[in-house]
Design an enzyme around this catalytic site. Structure first.
Site, PDB file in Angstrom:
ATOM      1  N   ILE B  77      -9.323  12.429  44.849  1.00 29.13           N
ATOM      2  CA  ILE B  77      -9.530  13.162  46.098  1.00 29.13           C
ATOM      3  C   ILE B  77      -9.279  12.199  47.257  1.00 29.13           C
ATOM      4  O   ILE B  77      -9.860  11.109  47.287  1.00 29.13           O
ATOM      5  CB  ILE B  77     -11.006  13.643  46.163  1.00 29.13           C
ATOM      6  N   CYS B  78      -8.453  12.575  48.215  1.00 35.62           N
ATOM      7  CA  CYS B  78      -8.174  11.683  49.345  1.00 35.62           C
ATOM      8  C   CYS B  78      -9.417  11.488  50.204  1.00 35.62           C
ATOM      9  O   CYS B  78     -10.028  12.455  50.662  1.00 35.62           O
ATOM     10  CB  CYS B  78      -7.062  12.261  50.214  1.00 35.62           C
ATOM     11  N   VAL B  79      -9.768  10.240  50.433  1.00 31.55           N
ATOM     12  CA  VAL B  79     -11.009   9.929  51.154  1.00 31.55           C
ATOM     13  C   VAL B  79     -10.981  10.472  52.579  1.00 31.55           C
ATOM     14  O   VAL B  79     -11.981  11.030  53.061  1.00 31.55           O
ATOM     15  CB  VAL B  79     -11.300   8.413  51.123  1.00 31.55           C
TER      16      VAL B  79
END
Lengths: 123, 130
Positions: B77-79
């Protein structure tokens, strides 16, 4: 990384700058330098050409000015900033109305450019 | 062939998350590899563990988690996109002074560098979006 090992990556911006967050987050992805060290280009087509329009005032929307975000990308070592000619014409835009002088390419040449890439990231 | 996937839409509202999962499952069944699935934009909502899904509906986050467990698919998941939308793992929750975290099992928080890395390493990076 040696030039021969560098991958060609093209970001494709296809959406209008406001109304959704696609354009901003895609530009953020570029500005964060996730692809630094590679040969990175960015192409604006379809409604994505509106991201380049000069004199935007999105402050009332509480959104970031996409024109300014694109201008900031010029500081990075991009391989090219491309704008699709037909997309401009279809939207009654002239290159002189844009925040920067990208390389205006006809659709057929842009598709050729895409075919030459190792990686195309479309937003 | 080794694939990496980019999922740009959340679960349920758009077909993209389902299409990506079906593709991943079919590719694995045919002997291909899925090295990583990267979630960006609203795609990060695929990684919430707080969804309460009616029993007669597919549970999209759990379905992803099962893929990770059974096939070792790396779910990232992209931070940046996740913070904006309130998807946090325990460490991120603490770091930002929140009283909770909600990342589903099988997912991890990562950076955009991991998307580019998987795009370069895989034979194909497929983008699933609206």
């Amino acid at each position: 990384m040696a030039a021969a090992n560098k991958k060609r990556i093209l970001y494709v911006q296809r959406r209008a700058p406001y109304g959704t967050l696609y354009a901003q987050e895609a530009l953020e992805m570029l500005s964060m330098g996730a692809a630094f060290g590679q040969r990175v280009g960015i192409a604006f087509l379809d409604d994505g050409v509106f991201q380049l329009k000069a004199e935007q005032t999105p402050g009332a929307l509480g959104m970031k000015n996409s024109g300014r975000m694109v201008r900031a990308l010029e500081l990075h070592d991009l391989e090219g900033i491309y704008v699709e000619q037909e997309s401009l014409v279809e939207r009654n835009l002239e290159p002189g109305q844009l925040v920067l002088a990208g390389k205006v390419l006809p659709r057929v040449e842009l598709s050729q450019l895409m075919a030459e890439q190792d990686l195309v990231l479309s937003f | 062939m080794k694939f990496a996937l980019l999922v740009n839409e959340g679960p349920y509202q758009h077909q993209a998350a389902d299409s990506a999962w079906h593709f991943a499952r079919s590719a694995l069944a045919k002997g291909h590899g899925i090295s990583r699935v990267f979630f960006y934009h609203d795609g990060v909502y695929n990684g919430t563990r707080l969804g309460v899904v009616p029993q007669d509906e597919r549970h999209i986050p759990e379905r992803w988690a099962l893929l990770a467990k059974e096939h070792g698919v790396d779910l990232v998941i992209c931070v940046a996109a996740a913070q904006r939308r309130g998807i946090l793992d325990a460490a991120e929750g603490r770091r930002h002074g929140k009283d909770a975290d909600n990342l589903a099992e099988g997912f991890r928080i990562g950076g955009l560098g991991q998307l580019i890395e998987s795009g370069i390493e895989a034979d194909r990076l497929l983008v699933f979006g609206d």
